[in-house]
Structure formats: structure tokens, C-alpha cells
Design an enzyme around this catalytic site. Structure first.
Site, short mmCIF file in Angstrom:
data_model
loop_
_atom_site.label_atom_id
_atom_site.label_comp_id
_atom_site.label_asym_id
_atom_site.label_seq_id
_atom_site.Cartn_x
_atom_site.Cartn_y
_atom_site.Cartn_z
N MET A 26 -6.37 -13.51 34.79
CA MET A 26 -7.63 -14.17 35.19
C MET A 26 -7.34 -15.64 35.47
SD MET A 26 -10.67 -12.21 33.30
CE MET A 26 -10.59 -12.98 31.70
N GLY A 27 -6.07 -15.96 35.72
CA GLY A 27 -5.71 -17.34 36.05
C GLY A 27 -5.57 -18.20 34.82
N HIS A 33 1.66 -15.86 30.59
CA HIS A 33 1.64 -15.10 31.85
C HIS A 33 3.00 -15.16 32.53
CE1 HIS A 33 -2.66 -16.66 31.60
NE2 HIS A 33 -2.84 -15.36 31.62
N GLN A 57 -16.47 -8.15 32.99
CA GLN A 57 -15.97 -7.92 31.63
C GLN A 57 -16.43 -8.98 30.63
OE1 GLN A 57 -11.74 -8.22 32.96
NE2 GLN A 57 -11.39 -9.37 31.09
N GLY A 144 0.18 -8.39 28.23
CA GLY A 144 0.62 -9.13 27.04
C GLY A 144 0.19 -8.45 25.75
N GLN A 150 -6.41 -4.15 24.32
CA GLN A 150 -6.48 -3.96 25.78
C GLN A 150 -5.22 -3.25 26.28
OE1 GLN A 150 -7.83 -7.01 28.82
NE2 GLN A 150 -5.64 -7.37 28.95
O1 PAF Z 1 -6.24 -9.83 30.13
C1 PAF Z 1 -6.82 -10.25 31.15
O2 PAF Z 1 -6.58 -11.37 31.61
C2 PAF Z 1 -7.88 -9.39 31.83
O3 PAF Z 1 -8.59 -8.61 30.91
C3 PAF Z 1 -7.29 -8.50 32.94
C4 PAF Z 1 -6.32 -7.49 32.41
C5 PAF Z 1 -6.61 -9.38 33.99
C6 PAF Z 1 -8.43 -7.73 33.63
O4 PAF Z 1 -9.38 -8.57 34.18
#
Ligand code: PAF
Length: 286
Positions: A26-27, A33, A57, A144, A150
Site C-alpha cells: 500500500m506504498g 517492503h 480493507q 511479510g 494476513q
Molecule cells: O499488507 C498490505 O499492505 C495490504 O494488506 C495488501 C496485501 C497490499 C493488500 O492491500
């Protein structure tokens, strides 16, 4: 590095590529990342990184609006780390009409821990990740371990939907004092940042107790639950609002049935608020 915001261009660019890895983000790109990008690059010739703040989300509108957006800086960092393609879709591109269909995540994953505090979060993440899988058709995708629940959900999702995509998990990257890197750390004030590693220290403390006691008679569910409670009390006394600390079996995503035989599979997960910032972290026992 190609920066693409159009599906047709993305598709024609991907047609030229052999093996593709996806790193969805999400930047507000940080070393966490970038380590996923570097991990992906070991296995494929093309790494696609998506930067998309997925409104659906977010449980709270303010959290979505305040999510740090730093695209110029993100692109520089991704380029320096040899990302091949950055896919930068708009909300309209990902959701051209109202999204009425969502992936249903089983309750033992979606309703516990993070799921208790974040509404339909897992269903929404599963849905957007699946959209990226359809568009990009990656051979590999990297997530991650900091967002362990997740990552577990996505691994299962890929098995259940036969995506033919291998999910790799990347280690949590920590700051000098142990604080897990997270985009949300930028919301901490300097005094909050100074104490933000208390959650990690609490997890380390629980891990040490598990390692010290796992062969002893009293190493049972009650013992683990006392460790969880002591950890929560400690954080609350230090000025946090602890939402949960939970020891589970990381392979099955459930409470251990027999801690003595399962101790190597245990993971301790935590979420707590420090001021206005909600942080999560976890630690594996082995
Ligand atoms: O972990 C994240 O940054 C977000 O949940 C993802 C996996 C990019 C989905 O929007």
C-alpha cells in the site's frame, strides 16, 4: 523500472516476461517492503510491485485518509532495489463499479485476533489480492511475516483457489531497537517512538519463558494464558491499550491443543494502541 497505471499496458508488458513475482503493497515503502522485493528477485526475472491503498480493507475512514502516501519517494526506493514494474492503479481502475462480490475467508481466520478489531478486513484483502493475481498472474508472491495472520490467510487462499502461485514469506525487518518496520510507525510522536519497542520486548520476554519452560510439567494452556495476561498487563501499565496477546500454533492457526508437543510451532501475536497508533507484531518460537 516501468511505472504503469493502465491494465492493457500492464498486460502487454507482462507478456514479454518469463517468470514474474508480485510484491503487493500500500506504498510508504520502507526496508520491510524492499527486503520482499530483494527476496522475490532471487527467484524470477521480473518483480512487479503494486502500490495501492485499498480503501475497502480499512475499517475507519480516518485511517484510510491518514494512511501515509509518499509515492515519489516510494518510486525512488523501488527503482534502487531493482523493481522491474510498479503497478499504480487508481481506485476506479481496481473497482470500476461497486464491488459486490467478496471472497469469504473462514471464520477461524477472519473472526479472531485482527479480525475482531478490523471488521471484514480479511475478506477485503483476499479480494484485492485475488484481483492482482488475476491481472498479473504471478508465479510467486511475497508477503511479510509481520502481518502473519494476513500471510497465513493468503497462503490458504492460494491453495483453495489453485492459483498456481507460490507464496513466500519475508522476515520482519526491525529498527535498531527491535520495533518492527511499519508504515504506521510514521504516525508515532517522538515520545511514543521512544517507547514503541515495548511491544517487541514483551514478545521476546514471552518467547524466552516458552523456551525455558517447554519441557516442564506446568507447560500447558493455563501457563500460556498466564504469559498472555502478564504481557497484556505489562503493556497496559506502560501506557498502551493492548488489544490482544495470543500464543497459537502457526501451522494450523489455532490454539495449541498440547503445548508440550506443539511448542516448536508456536507463535506469539500482539496488537496494541500507543496513543492514536495501532501497531501489530509477532514472534516465532523457533
Ligand atoms: O499488507 C498490505 O499492505 C495490504 O494488506 C495488501 C496485501 C497490499 C493488500 O492491500
Amino acid at each position: 523500472m516501468k511505472v504503469i497505471d493502465n491494465i492493457d499496458v500492464l498486460k502487454s508488458e507482462l507478456e514479454k516476461r518469463r517468470r514474474v513475482a508480485l510484491v503487493p503493497t500500500m506504498g510508504n515503502i520502507h526496508e520491510g517492503h524492499l527486503s520482499l522485493v530483494r527476496q522475490a528477485k532471487k527467484y524470477v526475472d521480473t518483480v512487479v510491485c503494486t502500490v495501492f491503498v485499498n480503501k475497502l480493507q480499512f475499517n475507519e475512514r480516518a485511517d484510510f485518509l491518514n494512511y501515509p502516501r509518499t509515492i515519489d519517494d516510494d518510486l525512488k526506493k523501488l527503482e534502487m532495489n531493482k523493481t522491474d514494474i510498479v503497478f499504480l492503479p487508481t481506485g476506479e481502475l481496481m473497482y470500476p463499479c461497486e464491488q459486490e462480490y467478496f471472497i469469504e475467508v473462514p471464520e477461524y481466520i477472519s473472526k479472531c485476533l485482527e479480525g475482531q478489531f478490523r471488521g471484514p478486513f480479511f475478506s477485503r484483502v483476499a479480494t484485492v489480492v485475488m484481483k492482482f493475481f488475476f491481472l498479473i498472474k504471478p508465479d510467486i508472491a511475497v508477503f511479510g511475516k509481520k502481518d502473519f495472520q494476513q500471510a497465513f490467510m493468503i497462503k490458504k487462499l492460494c491453495i483453495q483457489f489453485s492459483t498456481q502461485c507460490t507464496i513466500l514469506l519475508g522476515e520482519t525487518i526491525r529498527d535498531f531497537d527491535g520495533l518492527a518496520l511499519s508504515s504506521r510507525n510514521s504516525h508515532l510522536s517522538s515520545s511514543e517512538r521512544a517507547k514503541a519497542n515495548q511491544m517487541y520486548r514483551t514478545l521476546v520476554n514471552i518467547k524466552e519463558k516458552i523456551l525455558k519452560n517447554n519441557e516442564l510439567e506446568h507447560f500447558n494452556l493455563k501457563f500460556l494464558s498466564q504469559l498472555e495476561d502478564t504481557g497484556k498487563d505489562k503493556l497496559n501499565n506502560e501506557g498502551w491499550e493492548c488489544e490482544y496477546i495470543k500464543v497459537i500454533n502457526k501451522d494450523l492457526f489455532r490454539e495449541p491443543i498440547c503445548p508440550k508437543t506443539e511448542w516448536r510451532q508456536l507463535i506469539v501475536l500482539a496488537a496494541a494502541r500507543l496513543g492514536g497508533t495501532r501497531l501489530i507484531d509477532n514472534i516465532e518460537i523457533v
